[in-house]
Design a protein around this motif. Structure first.
Motif, PDB file in Angstrom:
ATOM      1  N   ARG A  13      36.718  10.629   3.078  1.00  0.00           N
ATOM      2  CA  ARG A  13      37.481   9.530   3.677  1.00  0.00           C
ATOM      3  C   ARG A  13      36.584   8.310   3.813  1.00  0.00           C
ATOM      4  O   ARG A  13      35.506   8.393   4.380  1.00  0.00           O
ATOM      5  CB  ARG A  13      37.988   9.937   5.062  1.00  0.00           C
ATOM      6  CG  ARG A  13      38.813   8.849   5.714  1.00  0.00           C
ATOM      7  CD  ARG A  13      39.239   9.226   7.120  1.00  0.00           C
ATOM      8  NE  ARG A  13      38.352   8.644   8.094  1.00  0.00           N
ATOM      9  CZ  ARG A  13      38.655   8.531   9.395  1.00  0.00           C
ATOM     10  NH1 ARG A  13      39.803   8.984   9.846  1.00  0.00           N
ATOM     11  NH2 ARG A  13      37.810   7.984  10.218  1.00  0.00           N
ATOM     12  N   SER A  35      43.420  18.433   5.705  1.00  0.00           N
ATOM     13  CA  SER A  35      44.227  19.100   6.724  1.00  0.00           C
ATOM     14  C   SER A  35      43.721  20.509   7.055  1.00  0.00           C
ATOM     15  O   SER A  35      43.460  20.834   8.208  1.00  0.00           O
ATOM     16  CB  SER A  35      45.687  19.163   6.243  1.00  0.00           C
ATOM     17  OG  SER A  35      46.508  19.644   7.258  1.00  0.00           O
ATOM     18  N   ASN A  38      40.171  20.628   8.426  1.00  0.00           N
ATOM     19  CA  ASN A  38      40.176  20.202   9.825  1.00  0.00           C
ATOM     20  C   ASN A  38      40.540  21.345  10.756  1.00  0.00           C
ATOM     21  O   ASN A  38      39.962  21.499  11.834  1.00  0.00           O
ATOM     22  CB  ASN A  38      41.182  19.058  10.023  1.00  0.00           C
ATOM     23  CG  ASN A  38      40.894  17.865   9.135  1.00  0.00           C
ATOM     24  OD1 ASN A  38      39.805  17.755   8.582  1.00  0.00           O
ATOM     25  ND2 ASN A  38      41.862  16.975   8.993  1.00  0.00           N
ATOM     26  N   VAL A 278      44.787   9.984  13.579  1.00  0.00           N
ATOM     27  CA  VAL A 278      44.762  10.775  12.361  1.00  0.00           C
ATOM     28  C   VAL A 278      44.411  12.211  12.702  1.00  0.00           C
ATOM     29  O   VAL A 278      43.654  12.478  13.629  1.00  0.00           O
ATOM     30  CB  VAL A 278      43.744  10.174  11.351  1.00  0.00           C
ATOM     31  CG1 VAL A 278      42.323  10.438  11.758  1.00  0.00           C
ATOM     32  CG2 VAL A 278      44.004  10.661   9.955  1.00  0.00           C
ATOM     33  N   ALA A 279      45.014  13.134  11.995  1.00  0.00           N
ATOM     34  CA  ALA A 279      44.651  14.561  12.065  1.00  0.00           C
ATOM     35  C   ALA A 279      44.984  15.218  13.399  1.00  0.00           C
ATOM     36  O   ALA A 279      44.484  16.306  13.692  1.00  0.00           O
ATOM     37  CB  ALA A 279      43.171  14.765  11.735  1.00  0.00           C
ATOM     38  N   ASP A 318      38.129  12.691  10.891  1.00  0.00           N
ATOM     39  CA  ASP A 318      39.207  13.666  10.686  1.00  0.00           C
ATOM     40  C   ASP A 318      39.066  14.908  11.548  1.00  0.00           C
ATOM     41  O   ASP A 318      40.019  15.669  11.694  1.00  0.00           O
ATOM     42  CB  ASP A 318      39.207  14.116   9.210  1.00  0.00           C
ATOM     43  CG  ASP A 318      39.951  13.145   8.325  1.00  0.00           C
ATOM     44  OD1 ASP A 318      40.127  11.979   8.732  1.00  0.00           O
ATOM     45  OD2 ASP A 318      40.367  13.546   7.220  1.00  0.00           O
TER      46      ASP A 318
END
Lengths: 339, 339, 339, 339, 339, 339
Positions: A13, A35, A38, A278-279, A318
């Motif tokens: 990222r 995703s 994470n 985010v996330a 993230d």
């Protein structure tokens, strides 16, 4: 200790500093995430046994991504190396009425190009108790959908709980494509996560009136949608969802609903000043799985998962860099001002 | 011009950039501060004659701390040099529901290890009009408590006003220890500051119902506690307190109460968007002393001290880098939007 | 394509990082901007043909300023080079109740010292459809006022629409001086922008009760002032104004009023969390001109201009780095949270 | 302790990070310095009693410059505040064959505009033993030259040693102007510093063949020039000079010559890898004065001054941030590699 | 695969950016390292099975140190958590004739305070083939020396090769103390590393004439010293040493000598432009051990270890972030200029 | 004014700060460049009329790349927008014996995927006098080779001088592929640049003994190779080459040879301390073309081109941010140390 395996793509990222736009930026902050990665990192930091399977290029970028996973305690021994490149996404953090903006540069990545037979599920899933993946993985290619179907079938045959985060991404595929995949995979899924528009886009189930900015005002509608999921897919014993009311990039309210074995529970509503939006869905998923691993009762599980999720909104990058005691402290409404 | 002397420990503060966590940070912003040093810097920037006494190591870190005090105009000629090390504290700025987090690494510092006889009070306090210290200094050691008692006795004999900021730190000592010290020192104190839980933890006086997030809603209860202080300690002519309602790391309301010579005054309530929630109590104390130095009437004093305190919430680092005219401009509700 | 020319001074802006004070800062972020340059950049980024005329020193700073204009697509072929220096301003971003602070260091700049006869208007304005300048330019010197009067006379004779942003700056001239200039120039002006106190300070027309923090509560009063403008200056077919309610540096509400050919339109009210409160008036002016260039109806024009203006509040630096589709997306209330 | 007073202009130095060019830079590192301020800071850090007189604007930039002097222990009580602005210079650090580049933006500064009668020398020079200034100060204006002549006359009458660093700057005045001033001031000067081309440009005395890149190869020629100085100006008991051979921005050799009371001494030659080639002459001057203050013998004095000077080449910014023991350690050839 | 265990203290290293001094720095770059941790990381990055044993505090700093080890693939499962604090050292990178400077703040660390019985060697050394530690560990306390003696005795009894890097630190103990420890431990040591002054300070064996700046010029003298080591300690089959000629912080020449089983080998001499002169001895040690693990012949071993060591001089931080193929590429004299 | 058009791919360059490795870096400096874009920027900054043709994606990254070209004055009106992505390359700056390292991530870029018929050469080359491209463009695909062949045929028919920088990249194609392309294109080329191994790899002509680190020692051998080029390709009137002796990443010597119309000229040899060793060949090519545009005599042309080339070695990023007078100043051996 029970074991979790997550499976998906990890990307670099690149984000301009603070809330700068790409157009004006001459540097990028670099993070590595994705995703399912994470989720694995969240679980490892919460003390769980989490493994991650993916394919990373055999170059310095792949090494850096791998280093990130190792740093936070994820088991990375089963990750494949090779293929053309690490996927990238550019992330412009919004502000106020300017929404956060994502530019994908992920086509042709090592993971997206990986072949189904590179993943030997009987080896990869050996001794695993929970298998987690998201709709993002499925959106990458037909081949990847086949790979996933092999995996979930193996899980069903071997009593491994399958957790599917629908995680619809409109920049990757159409609702029609997503729904076609869901049709195939949902019979093997035990726990499904669907937030906001995911119900309609991924599952073709009506859960709200289309206005994502007022999710919390539509709790009953969401409940109906969640019940419909369990009706259509009886193997799916748990449906979980984050609901939000959104005023701006910084200001929003968050709650979570979980339907487990026919019973609903809702977390408290958090009024958030979002640091980086985010996330949080991944953090929620990890919190939910952590609840399963540690036999939390339903209300504790949803409260814990929601606390984990909103904590993520306060953290850069993230990854949800918090441990179990920090999450529990938020659950218990600890003083926001330290001494 | 009247002279103020403050006495305490100065530390290196290390903070990850923005709201990053230590776990993910590969650099730290460095500041040098400490409760009493902060008060001295505030006063110097407001044009007052402020001296600071402490003990700093005779190394590059001690030099850097000293340079900070000099930079902002504090008289540093009486500071001792030597001893093992400069204390450090790590500061993780929170966000929203994630509270700000402090990791102390201050044990064994040059100041904490300093012996009572290193401080010759008749020299140090010569020509001084106000002597300020905080409970943090007392919490360092029994020896330091002896040192402080010598100082305040000298002050009483020489008509030097003693200002004591109770400043309770649960990571440094227990309420029992703090209260035992207060019992000994309070008979020599003329001005006491106690915020939030300080009343109960440091003075063993009930001032509110235990919920620090709703201080402003309990003004009357605080007033009762303040009156009780002056009743127990008749030498103490002024009791001052900051009261807050807290919603999140960023959002809170602030007001101040001062009881002086039997009369109460309250500042306006400020609705704050907090930039960095640290050292606002020190800024308040300095504002209060500045009011004494310049013979402000009670209402002006509390308003000025509160304006100074909330200004600190908008400034990075431990030091309240504002001058008198900037504080007065906030008191007068200047336009928040420049032209 | 219609052509716009803007005329004014460009400066180097030096800003401590984040919300640091100059006193504590050992670096400055550098941007190059100025009211009329900002308008030209906005238009160029929105796809319009925008030229800028100014005078920049023939040194590395002038080169850097020029590079900024080129970078974002402004036509810079008519800019003069030479003279002593580039003006500078230091910008301290405020926070909460601490207002943003500007220190000008612009005296003696190449543009401020430029002589009237350096600007050959018949050449510079050839083929131009809209000419834009602000009161800041006029405030620089009597000579510059003469320069501007020559320009607007040429415009009137050649059917070039004159857009005048009154943009009063109390640090540069007095209301009396501003009003004297307005008296002379307004007969040639076709579109005037006046925000907040500009009405009274620049045009000597009463538009509100003096409290800039509650502009939106005084819409009717503003409307009366705007009508008065068109009454006094019949050539002026359009009057536009931003109105704000302000709670703090971060929190405010924004709306816009336009009176065009005798008809009023008002934009929606935006509740903003301000990232950097600078140059939103320039962004508004550019949005308004864009509306003229593309024959927007009145309501669309005011809505577009306001959306452009509030977007600027979310962007670092003097320049409104957004394109037409991003502005339209805000107009249409796009989801603040990306997927 | 003997007292030194230095007198001159302090500026804000703005430098792109690392070796970036201004054209590509979106931030500047900020330092505050100036030839005579640098000398005062050097002396203060070496433990001497150093005061500085100048005029700084009464704004945030002036505060920041003042803070820098205070930070490093200079007495600043006699500095005037007021006037239009702080001078600025932009500094592009070169690399290899690209020379370091300076853009001055110093015209119209508070100091340059200061009037002669603002400086009351009988007060300013009270109790002072050494008075130091440079040719840069004289180059600012005729008025400033008058100011300096008043000062040096006062010094001669009051037995204050006058130290004049010729410090020729071709961007500020012509050799003819510099020489005219030198003619007037030199009869009052006791110690003169002249490096490289200064002899010819400032003193109109031939000291080398015009090739500044091979100064060390022309020691004898320099000695002749130095003798000529003492012949023309018998009051001048000491002449000091830095000689360099230069290969590139990074690579050069350095030595120093001092002629004191008719006797020459030369320091060792240092082979340098230059980190930042600025203000080494000021560091040399401070080292020389330090030698006078502490009665160093001639050889020790020149060695100490040269060690101080080359240390400056290893330090970022205008200020020579080293103490006496660090300078002595370099004099003694300490190991370059720490353990 | 053979297993290596290293044992020692890990610290937080705080370094001003570039070559700034602490006095002028308002931020520090943070790295986590320590002699034995560096060896473990080097080996892990070179593909070896490396474990590290230490004691880290159970706080955020300990977590961050642990994360660093995990990131680069070290086995950290045996690390103890607890105790008061993480040791710190401040690192001022020198330049040219200004030597690099270290300020230790390591007293009272969790590791230094660890008790001998916290380390259960029969468990910790299970299946280990090589045990590595340095003189720094021994210098921490008498208790730690006991701990080490227990360890090496266990090694001797269990055929584990003991590698001892003498690594003398004059800021930690005296030569007398170091020699006393060496006397006790050397009978158990199989491989000893001694660079520069280590021979004399740690082993009391004369190896050169005291001038560390000309080590390479004294190869024969070093060889004599090395032979003397093996004579005094017959169990010690290998003695290895780095020799340097040093001109400045940046410029030096490097070579290595190894005496193994009575035979000498010397690496090529590298002419280095040093980027950061720290931890090259640890990199050398790791390279040497890697050579043992992979049965390199003597010449290959010394060449590989030296290439690893000089590579470290080009890398920021304590850790030698290179892999085996990068080291071999330097061994083979790859083109310094990429295409 | 004569016009130059360059044609090739522009990429985002991501570089860790200073000399950090990717593995340890959490941010990247961002630059946009590419061989032919670099040439166009160089020419524009030197005051020439330079256009660039490429294809950039229609996203924020493409906008940023375009902004870079505009910023420095390149005509960008003919650039195509569209296609999948902007190519990226990661750039690890080496140090000393650690070579600089490049990781390409350029596959599938908008330019690489562009079809031959997207480039209408009769339009693009209208009024153009010089057409420049490099072997990198040809290495992208067979399709791109066809595109180039169409272009150079058009040039020959229309008297446009063709400049071909062979620029061999071993990571992109094999010598065989490069030579096959050269065979086809060289008959249309008028000016060819070949450095170091390019002769052999791209042109299959022996020019040196294979040791790239000692190019300058083999001038005669290079001359023979250059003569051979003009013998094989009579249309090629000029052959130019950079020759280097390389000691380390920082230290090298540079000279240039040009054979024009049968006559050789060589530039002086520059002894360089390299700041960033990238794109100096592009700077050389631009200098050469600038010489043609301004009718420099041969010796001036080669001296100018070499001075431009070595200046690039002192500048961060891909672009040679210098103007004509700065290049001439280096040609004339200006003092490396500013005053």
């Amino acid at each position: 200790m029970m074991k979790v395996l997550t499976f998906g793509e990890m990307m670099l990222r690149l984000k301009p500093s603070e809330s700068k736009r790409i157009l004006q930026s001459d540097s990028f902050e670099a993070n590595y995430g994705g995703s399912e990665a994470n989720v694995a990192v969240s679980l490892a930091l919460q003390g769980d046994d989490a493994s991650y399977v993916s394919k990373l290029p055999a170059n310095l970028l792949g090494d850096a991504a791998l280093g990130t996973l190792n740093r936070y305690g994820v088991n990375t021994g089963k990750i494949l190396r090779g293929g053309p490149r690490l996927g990238i996404y550019f992330f412009e953090k919004g502000a106020s009425i300017r929404g956060t903006n994502v530019v994908y540069d992920r086509a042709g990545s090592s993971f997206a190009e990986a072949k189904s037979d590179e993943f030997n599920w009987s080896e990869l899933l050996k001794d695993v108790d929970y298998f987690h993946f998201s709709g993002i993985t499925a959106a990458l290619s037909k081949e990847m959908q086949e790979t996933l179907l092999s995996a979930v079938k193996y899980c069903q045959e071997n009593n491994i709980t399958v957790v599917f985060d629908t995680n619809y991404r409109g920049k990757m595929w159409t609702p029609e494509e997503a729904q076609a995949f869901s049709k195939k995979v949902m019979p093997y899924v035990n726990v499904v996560l669907a937030n906001d528009e995911d119900f309609e886009a991924s599952l073709n189930i009506k859960a709200f009136d289309g206005d994502m900015k007022h999710g919390i005002d539509q709790v009953e509608s969401f409940k109906a949608g969640m019940r419909e999921v369990t009706k259509q897919y009886p193997n799916c014993h748990t449906v979980a969802s984050i609901l939000r009311n959104i005023q701006s990039v910084e200001d929003s309210q968050w709650t979570a609903l979980v339907l487990r074995d026919g019973i609903f529970a809702q977390s408290p509503v958090y009024k958030m000043h979002v640091y980086e939006g985010v996330a949080s869905g991944d953090a929620f998923g990890a919190g939910l799985i952590h609840g399963f691993l540690h036999d939390y009762d339903l209300q504790t599980q949803v409260n814990y998962a929601m606390a984990a999720s909103v904590l993520k909104l306060t953290i850069a990058g993230d990854l949800n860099l918090v441990n179990e005691s920090e999450i529990k402290s938020v659950m218990q409404g600890a003083d926001a001002m330290s001494r």
